[in-house]
Scaffold this motif. Structure first.
Motif, PDB file in Angstrom:
ATOM      1  N   TYR B  84     109.716  56.590   3.573  1.00  0.00           N
ATOM      2  CA  TYR B  84     110.331  57.173   4.901  1.00  0.00           C
ATOM      3  C   TYR B  84     111.412  55.708   5.485  1.00  0.00           C
ATOM      4  N   PHE B  85     111.960  56.048   6.462  1.00  0.00           N
ATOM      5  CA  PHE B  85     112.928  55.134   7.189  1.00  0.00           C
ATOM      6  C   PHE B  85     112.237  54.259   8.353  1.00  0.00           C
ATOM      7  N   TYR B  86     111.534  54.983   9.085  1.00  0.00           N
ATOM      8  CA  TYR B  86     110.985  54.371  10.403  1.00  0.00           C
ATOM      9  C   TYR B  86     109.675  53.560  10.072  1.00  0.00           C
ATOM     10  N   PRO B  87     109.302  52.628  10.458  1.00  0.00           N
ATOM     11  CA  PRO B  87     107.786  51.862  10.351  1.00  0.00           C
ATOM     12  C   PRO B  87     106.879  52.903  10.627  1.00  0.00           C
ATOM     13  N   GLU B  88     106.783  53.559  11.735  1.00  0.00           N
ATOM     14  CA  GLU B  88     105.711  54.588  12.082  1.00  0.00           C
ATOM     15  C   GLU B  88     105.384  55.468  11.006  1.00  0.00           C
ATOM     16  N   SER B  89     106.452  55.957  10.474  1.00  0.00           N
ATOM     17  CA  SER B  89     106.389  56.940   9.234  1.00  0.00           C
ATOM     18  C   SER B  89     105.762  56.249   8.281  1.00  0.00           C
ATOM     19  N   ARG B  91     104.310  53.558   7.675  1.00  0.00           N
ATOM     20  CA  ARG B  91     103.157  52.934   7.442  1.00  0.00           C
ATOM     21  C   ARG B  91     101.767  54.083   7.488  1.00  0.00           C
ATOM     22  N   PHE B  92     102.148  55.337   8.122  1.00  0.00           N
ATOM     23  CA  PHE B  92     101.284  56.394   7.763  1.00  0.00           C
ATOM     24  C   PHE B  92     101.319  56.990   6.405  1.00  0.00           C
ATOM     25  N   PHE B  93     102.546  57.243   5.752  1.00  0.00           N
ATOM     26  CA  PHE B  93     102.669  58.004   4.591  1.00  0.00           C
ATOM     27  C   PHE B  93     102.119  57.135   3.427  1.00  0.00           C
ATOM     28  N   GLU B  94     102.421  55.759   3.540  1.00  0.00           N
ATOM     29  CA  GLU B  94     101.985  54.580   2.600  1.00  0.00           C
ATOM     30  C   GLU B  94     100.411  54.969   2.414  1.00  0.00           C
ATOM     31  N   HIS B  95      99.839  54.877   3.670  1.00  0.00           N
ATOM     32  CA  HIS B  95      98.498  54.918   3.780  1.00  0.00           C
ATOM     33  C   HIS B  95      97.906  56.169   3.084  1.00  0.00           C
ATOM     34  N   SER B  96      98.625  57.234   3.383  1.00  0.00           N
ATOM     35  CA  SER B  96      98.321  58.551   2.487  1.00  0.00           C
ATOM     36  C   SER B  96      98.611  58.459   0.972  1.00  0.00           C
ATOM     37  N   LEU B  97      99.561  57.825   0.579  1.00  0.00           N
ATOM     38  CA  LEU B  97      99.833  57.442  -0.743  1.00  0.00           C
ATOM     39  C   LEU B  97      98.777  56.897  -1.179  1.00  0.00           C
ATOM     40  N   LYS B  98      98.151  55.815  -0.716  1.00  0.00           N
ATOM     41  CA  LYS B  98      97.221  54.966  -1.410  1.00  0.00           C
ATOM     42  C   LYS B  98      95.936  55.712  -1.510  1.00  0.00           C
ATOM     43  N   ARG B  99      95.612  56.808  -0.873  1.00  0.00           N
ATOM     44  CA  ARG B  99      94.462  57.474  -0.772  1.00  0.00           C
ATOM     45  C   ARG B  99      94.694  58.390  -1.780  1.00  0.00           C
ATOM     46  N   PHE B 100      95.880  58.833  -2.112  1.00  0.00           N
ATOM     47  CA  PHE B 100      96.000  59.822  -3.348  1.00  0.00           C
ATOM     48  C   PHE B 100      95.777  58.740  -4.686  1.00  0.00           C
ATOM     49  N   GLU B 101      96.181  57.678  -4.529  1.00  0.00           N
ATOM     50  CA  GLU B 101      95.911  56.839  -5.758  1.00  0.00           C
ATOM     51  C   GLU B 101      94.276  56.656  -6.260  1.00  0.00           C
ATOM     52  N   ARG B 387      90.258  59.708  21.104  1.00  0.00           N
ATOM     53  CA  ARG B 387      91.327  58.654  21.030  1.00  0.00           C
ATOM     54  C   ARG B 387      92.331  58.518  19.962  1.00  0.00           C
ATOM     55  N   ALA B 388      93.596  58.615  19.704  1.00  0.00           N
ATOM     56  CA  ALA B 388      94.428  58.899  18.723  1.00  0.00           C
ATOM     57  C   ALA B 388      94.176  57.604  17.714  1.00  0.00           C
ATOM     58  N   HIS B 389      93.908  57.889  16.556  1.00  0.00           N
ATOM     59  CA  HIS B 389      94.036  56.803  15.450  1.00  0.00           C
ATOM     60  C   HIS B 389      95.172  55.815  15.888  1.00  0.00           C
ATOM     61  N   PRO B 390      95.022  54.749  15.521  1.00  0.00           N
ATOM     62  CA  PRO B 390      96.512  53.695  15.419  1.00  0.00           C
ATOM     63  C   PRO B 390      97.444  54.558  14.543  1.00  0.00           C
ATOM     64  N   LEU B 391      97.357  54.984  13.491  1.00  0.00           N
ATOM     65  CA  LEU B 391      98.426  55.392  12.740  1.00  0.00           C
ATOM     66  C   LEU B 391      98.987  56.667  13.321  1.00  0.00           C
ATOM     67  N   VAL B 392      98.511  57.309  14.013  1.00  0.00           N
ATOM     68  CA  VAL B 392      99.257  58.493  14.676  1.00  0.00           C
ATOM     69  C   VAL B 392      99.438  58.390  16.165  1.00  0.00           C
ATOM     70  N   GLU B 393      99.375  56.997  16.854  1.00  0.00           N
ATOM     71  CA  GLU B 393      99.618  56.877  17.936  1.00  0.00           C
ATOM     72  C   GLU B 393     101.111  57.412  18.241  1.00  0.00           C
ATOM     73  N   PRO B 394     102.109  56.911  17.436  1.00  0.00           N
ATOM     74  CA  PRO B 394     103.481  57.511  17.614  1.00  0.00           C
ATOM     75  C   PRO B 394     103.731  58.962  17.439  1.00  0.00           C
ATOM     76  N   PHE B 395     102.710  59.662  17.143  1.00  0.00           N
ATOM     77  CA  PHE B 395     102.979  61.148  16.765  1.00  0.00           C
ATOM     78  C   PHE B 395     102.303  62.060  17.692  1.00  0.00           C
ATOM     79  N   SER B 396     102.203  61.750  19.052  1.00  0.00           N
ATOM     80  CA  SER B 396     101.484  62.289  20.174  1.00  0.00           C
ATOM     81  C   SER B 396     102.355  63.462  20.526  1.00  0.00           C
TER      82      SER B 396
END
Lengths: 96, 416
Positions: B84-89, B91-101, B387-396
């Motif tokens: 993705y382009f923005y750090p917010e995205s 951070r979130f999607f990289e975390h998700s990819l690591k979970r897939f791994e 309370r929002a998880h830090p990874l999804v604070e930008p996605f409120s």
């Protein structure tokens, strides 16, 4: 494939048209005075119904005119076509 | 829960595979739950699993109106990536990819994740410039990404039309090597099995018909199988987000559209990567069974009809045959459509709502599959802590009124 009755050109295929999304969205009269929430509602919030939807279409590859349509978003059946400045007619059928 | 292993496979083979235990319990609906999740797709099941695993909330029900993973979880093209382009995205999607791994080991279930690489193609000099900027943005966030020239792309995808007179002339691309495809049903089943073994009740054929809300807080859920009392309720219902949120009196910034995909007849291995093109809106990969899996852009009007319209099918297939002339001889085996919930900024909404105890995970749009692990983990955290998880604070949900959009659709030319 949806077939749409353009009020100016007649029945044509969906591929000639562009959907412009929800119709009848009213811009707040005094943008500078309304709250951020109301402005965001105007900009972003949509009805998005599962059933009858009043929406704008443009005959892009024909007369290029905008008009309104009432369409069922599940069956894609079109229940009414009316002019841009008209208010939505009552329709029967669909899922609403 | 029986642990799956090579030894277990051998043991069951010796008994003619007649003694495999149930993968998850058939649960009866109880009148009371500490937490209820609406939607038995990947996101809902992952949420229930993380509620039980990370937060010790095990008196949980997952309500599914059809069958597990029968919505978009079973209708997508199973791609995971974090370019993705923005750090917010990122951070979130990289975390998700690591979970897939690590999901196979974490959940003791083979999700057949193959990291063959995700390659995005550029069809003009200008697009190549944007790609360099995009790739740099990914690299500075510590995510793997490599810009490739025309020659390199040609070597990586031998079937690509590299003619200088091609309708879509290839200028280059960039590759995220850790991206790849997995078995989408397996992801749903893995989370269902793990959640069920921790005590979560998975209730299929149970449609939510209304929400009980009083004094601005969730009290319960009405379903086709009866009413349930709960004070924590989450929805992860993808295309039907506006419908369920509407039951709580909440209007969302979402439009539901159909996203279709299709597969060809199976052929010998010939296509190593997921190859996408943000501009022409077509992407192709080859499944383990040999089918070419083809996807494209969403249908161009609001829809809840899970089938897909012909003009979009035609434009996607037109792009595929222009880019890979050899594929024009293949028969299409199946075509299907799922309803995706698209937000104005193409970023998700994982958020508390104005109703206390009601949480939403929505707006995943055309890219929800890759977000399943992190989506479930962050929604569970948000429910458990209110309370929002830090990874999804930008996605409120509040970001729209605050003007803090994470405009991935414009900046990253989001493909799917």
């Amino acid at each position: 494939m949806i077939r749409i009755e353009c009020p100016w050109c007649g029945l044509r295929s969906e591929s000639e048209f562009t959907c412009g999304g929800q119709s009848h969205i009213v811009r707040p009269e005094n943008p500078a005075e309304v709250s951020d929430e109301i402005w965001a509602e105007y900009l972003y919030q949509r009805e998005n119904p599962r059933g009858l939807h009043r929406e704008r279409w443009r005959h892009t590859y024909g007369c290029r005119q905008w008009f309104n349509v009432i369409r069922d978003t599940v069956t894609h059946e079109i229940l009414a076509v009316y002019h841009m400045t008209d208010s939505a007619p009552e329709v029967s059928g669909g899922r609403e | 829960m029986e642990k799956y292993s090579a030894f277990g496979l051998l043991r069951h083979a010796l008994s003619g595979h007649r003694r495999w235990p149930q993968v998850w319990r058939s649960a009866e609906l109880k009148p009371n739950y500490d937490a209820v999740v609406i939607g038995g797709g990947g996101h809902g099941l992952a949420t229930a699993y993380y509620l039980a695993k990370e937060h010790g909330i095990t008196n949980v029900a997952v309500l599914e109106k059809g069958w597990l993973g029968g919505g978009n979880t079973g209708r997508n093209t199973a791609v995971s990536r974090s370019n993705y382009f923005y750090p917010e995205s990122t951070r979130f999607f990289e975390h998700s990819l690591k979970r897939f791994e690590t999901m196979g080991r974490d959940l003791n279930y083979n999700i057949m994740f193959t990291q063959g690489g995700v390659l995005s193609l550029a069809f003009s000099r200008h697009e190549m410039e944007i790609f360099r900027r995009w790739a740099t943005a990914i690299q500075v966030q510590g995510v793997d990404c490599r810009v490739m020239g025309r020659e390199e792309v040609s070597e990586a995808v031998p079937l690509l039309n590299m003619s200088p007179h091609a309708r879509y002339r290839v200028y280059g691309g960039f590759m995220q090597q850790r991206g790849g495809i997995s078995r989408h049903d397996a992801v749903a089943w893995a989370y269902a099995r793990a959640a069920s073994s921790l005590g979560v009740d998975i209730i299929q054929n149970c449609e939510v018909t209304g929400l009980n809300i009083s004094d601005g807080a969730v009290r319960g859920v009405q379903t086709t199988l009866g009413t349930i009392r709960t004070s924590k309720l989450a929805m992860a219902v993808a295309g039907h987000s506006s419908v369920v949120a509407g039951m709580a009196g909440i209007k969302l910034p979402i439009v539901s559209q159909c996203l279709q995909a299709m597969v060809s007849e199976p052929i010998k291995p010939c296509f190593d990567h997921v190859v996408m093109s943000p501009q022409v809106h077509c992407y192709v990969s080859q499944s383990d069974r040999g089918e070419l899996v083809i996807g494209g852009g969403a249908d161009t009007h609001p829809s809840y009809g899970q089938r897909g319209n012909l003009p979009t099918t035609e434009s996607v297939l037109n792009a595929v045959t222009e880019m890979y002339p050899a594929f024009s001889r293949l028969k299409l085996m199946r075509q299907w459509g799922g309803i995706v919930d698209i937000t104005p900024d193409a970023s998700p909404i994982v958020s508390k709502t104005p109703v206390n105890g009601f949480y939403i995970s929505a707006g995943w749009g055309t890219g929800g599959y890759k977000a399943i692990p992190a989506g479930g983990e962050t929604l569970a955290y948000t429910m458990a802590h209110d309370r929002a998880h830090p990874l999804v604070e930008p996605f409120s949900l509040a970001r729209f009124a605050q003007g803090r959009l994470v405009d991935e659709s414009a900046a990253a030319g989001v493909a799917h």
